[in-house]
Design a protein around this motif. Structure first.
Motif, PDB file in Angstrom:
ATOM      1  N   THR A 193      35.692 -99.330  34.430  1.00 23.76           N
ATOM      2  CA  THR A 193      36.288 -98.727  33.461  1.00 23.76           C
ATOM      3  C   THR A 193      37.563 -99.332  33.474  1.00 23.76           C
ATOM      4  O   THR A 193      38.917-100.571  33.886  1.00 23.76           O
ATOM      5  N   ALA A 194      38.134-100.127  31.669  1.00 20.52           N
ATOM      6  CA  ALA A 194      38.733 -99.939  31.106  1.00 20.52           C
ATOM      7  C   ALA A 194      39.886 -98.970  30.705  1.00 20.52           C
ATOM      8  O   ALA A 194      40.550 -98.384  30.151  1.00 20.52           O
ATOM      9  N   VAL A 195      41.935 -99.781  31.110  1.00 24.06           N
ATOM     10  CA  VAL A 195      42.799 -98.497  31.109  1.00 24.06           C
ATOM     11  C   VAL A 195      43.432 -99.658  30.250  1.00 24.06           C
ATOM     12  O   VAL A 195      44.201-100.951  30.519  1.00 24.06           O
ATOM     13  N   MET A 196      44.355 -98.942  29.437  1.00 21.28           N
ATOM     14  CA  MET A 196      45.408 -99.637  29.046  1.00 21.28           C
ATOM     15  C   MET A 196      46.546 -98.667  28.163  1.00 21.28           C
ATOM     16  O   MET A 196      46.539 -97.282  28.105  1.00 21.28           O
ATOM     17  N   THR A 197      47.540 -98.786  28.383  1.00 21.23           N
ATOM     18  CA  THR A 197      48.671 -97.614  28.827  1.00 21.23           C
ATOM     19  C   THR A 197      49.862 -97.681  27.223  1.00 21.23           C
ATOM     20  O   THR A 197      49.688 -98.651  27.267  1.00 21.23           O
ATOM     21  N   PRO A 240      51.860 -97.662  33.540  1.00 19.80           N
ATOM     22  CA  PRO A 240      50.866 -98.982  33.436  1.00 19.80           C
ATOM     23  C   PRO A 240      50.074 -98.333  34.929  1.00 19.80           C
ATOM     24  O   PRO A 240      48.720 -98.198  35.922  1.00 19.80           O
ATOM     25  N   ALA A 241      51.687 -98.755  36.467  1.00 22.74           N
ATOM     26  CA  ALA A 241      51.002 -98.948  37.795  1.00 22.74           C
ATOM     27  C   ALA A 241      50.446 -96.951  38.078  1.00 22.74           C
ATOM     28  O   ALA A 241      49.364 -96.968  38.597  1.00 22.74           O
ATOM     29  N   GLN A 242      50.585 -95.657  37.397  1.00 26.31           N
ATOM     30  CA  GLN A 242      50.707 -94.940  37.721  1.00 26.31           C
ATOM     31  C   GLN A 242      49.323 -94.368  37.021  1.00 26.31           C
ATOM     32  O   GLN A 242      48.786 -93.641  38.099  1.00 26.31           O
ATOM     33  N   VAL A 243      49.441 -94.468  36.589  1.00 26.65           N
ATOM     34  CA  VAL A 243      47.952 -94.068  35.572  1.00 26.65           C
ATOM     35  C   VAL A 243      46.362 -95.283  36.650  1.00 26.65           C
ATOM     36  O   VAL A 243      45.343 -94.677  36.633  1.00 26.65           O
ATOM     37  N   LEU A 244      46.992 -96.717  36.489  1.00 26.70           N
ATOM     38  CA  LEU A 244      45.944 -96.924  37.277  1.00 26.70           C
ATOM     39  C   LEU A 244      45.967 -96.343  38.675  1.00 26.70           C
ATOM     40  O   LEU A 244      44.489 -96.125  39.161  1.00 26.70           O
ATOM     41  N   VAL A 255      30.340 -99.212  30.205  1.00 25.26           N
ATOM     42  CA  VAL A 255      31.870 -99.575  29.905  1.00 25.26           C
ATOM     43  C   VAL A 255      32.684 -98.445  29.910  1.00 25.26           C
ATOM     44  O   VAL A 255      32.261 -97.817  28.151  1.00 25.26           O
ATOM     45  N   THR A 256      33.540 -97.594  29.776  1.00 22.72           N
ATOM     46  CA  THR A 256      34.483 -96.648  29.575  1.00 22.72           C
ATOM     47  C   THR A 256      36.163 -96.694  29.145  1.00 22.72           C
ATOM     48  O   THR A 256      36.317 -97.782  30.677  1.00 22.72           O
ATOM     49  N   THR A 257      36.203 -96.218  28.624  1.00 18.83           N
ATOM     50  CA  THR A 257      37.854 -96.612  28.366  1.00 18.83           C
ATOM     51  C   THR A 257      39.171 -95.133  28.185  1.00 18.83           C
ATOM     52  O   THR A 257      38.216 -94.515  28.502  1.00 18.83           O
ATOM     53  N   ILE A 258      39.986 -95.954  28.667  1.00 11.77           N
ATOM     54  CA  ILE A 258      40.558 -94.542  29.496  1.00 11.77           C
ATOM     55  C   ILE A 258      42.347 -95.510  28.183  1.00 11.77           C
ATOM     56  O   ILE A 258      43.161 -96.620  28.799  1.00 11.77           O
ATOM     57  N   VAL A 259      42.528 -94.767  27.570  1.00  8.20           N
ATOM     58  CA  VAL A 259      43.987 -94.973  26.733  1.00  8.20           C
ATOM     59  C   VAL A 259      45.017 -94.107  26.601  1.00  8.20           C
ATOM     60  O   VAL A 259      44.514 -92.933  25.907  1.00  8.20           O
ATOM     61  N   GLU A 260      45.808 -93.799  27.168  1.00  6.27           N
ATOM     62  CA  GLU A 260      47.076 -93.049  27.049  1.00  6.27           C
ATOM     63  C   GLU A 260      48.369 -92.976  27.200  1.00  6.27           C
ATOM     64  O   GLU A 260      48.737 -94.560  27.819  1.00  6.27           O
TER      65      GLU A 260
END
Length: 278
Positions: free
Chosen positions: A172-176, A230-234, A221-226
């Motif tokens: 899961t890849a996360v970008m904020t 960053p630390a809270q979302v991760l 691969v799952t992506t999350i953009v919101e």
């Protein structure tokens, strides 16, 4: 370096979890372990020689027990007692190995903080550092990686993808993103502005992940953009994950002892086993 994992060994529960994590990784990857305990140097106060001699004997016993656990699992393990400041000595060790594994300074009861040595070690280390919490759940699954488009983020993606592919887990890849700050109270941002920044961030994440399909064709691969910090979302996303991977941006003689705000915040509220990649 030849496939060596160093482990900071103490009798604390988080450090014992770190040892077990390192043993399991060494078994899976056929790597060696370097088990390290650090005994401080004398300050010139009376009766210190007796105290240090006792501490050294205790450290030897802890290390020997750790080595027996590793060897029982079929892992080649050496033991080392270092003298001096634990942060400096483990940072030195990190220059000689592929991976450093340590226990978290933060207990589940956050009033039981044991110090910030882990943050300082992670900020200055010469290799990726794995920080293992006091409680590790076997029911967790998946690898989460924080992405921000930087070189450190690229290295974090590479580490996370290789780990997820090795274990057959999803990535899961996360970008904020955050809207432009304004010095006054704003009820809401224009929706077209919000939509545009969401689209741009989604595109940036896709660019950062572009090479994964070729390198790991079977990796899910799952992506999350919101929008958000960053630390809270991760931390929220990694709550049920087996592993979280983040990059560190520390550079230079002073900066290398300081983690980026995201890495520091994640280690202070450790949601799972976390790797900081420089």
């Amino acid at each position: 370096m030849n496939g060596t994992i160093a482990v900071g060994v103490t009798d604390a529960s988080a450090a014992q979890n770190a040892l077990q994590w390192a043993i399991e990784r060494a078994v899976a990857r056929r790597e060696r372990l370097r088990l390290v305990s650090v005994v401080g140097t004398a300050w010139g106060i009376g009766a210190e020689d007796t105290l240090i001699a006792h501490a050294t004997r205790r450290a030897e016993a802890i290390l020997e027990y750790a080595a027996e656990r590793a060897r029982a699992a079929g892992v080649d393990a050496e033991t080392v007692i270092e003298r001096g400041d634990p942060v400096a000595r483990l940072v030195d060790v990190s220059q000689q190995v592929d991976l450093l594994v340590i226990g978290s300074d933060f207990a589940k009861d956050r009033s039981a903080l044991r110090g910030v040595r882990g943050v300082r070690i992670t900020a200055a280390a010469g290799c990726p550092v794995v920080v293992v919490p006091e409680i590790v759940s076997r029911e967790r699954a998946g690898v989460v990686v924080g992405v921000d488009g930087s070189e450190a983020s690229e290295r974090a993606i590479a580490f996370a993808a290789a780990e997820a592919d090795r274990t057959g887990e999803g990535l899961t890849a996360v970008m904020t993103w955050s809207p432009v700050p304004v010095p006054f109270e704003l009820d809401e941002y224009p929706q077209d502005y919000i939509d545009r920044i969401q689209d741009i961030t989604t595109e940036d994440l896709a660019i950062s992940l572009a090479g994964l399909r070729q390198d790991y064709p079977d990796l899910a691969v799952t992506t999350i953009v919101e929008s958000g910090y960053p630390a809270q979302v991760l931390t929220r996303t990694a709550h049920s994950a087996r592993l979280l991977v983040v990059g560190s941006h520390g550079r230079g003689a002073v900066a290398r002892f300081l983690l980026g705000s995201t890495s520091h915040a994640v280690l202070s509220h450790l949601p799972t086993v976390t790797v900081v990649v420089r």
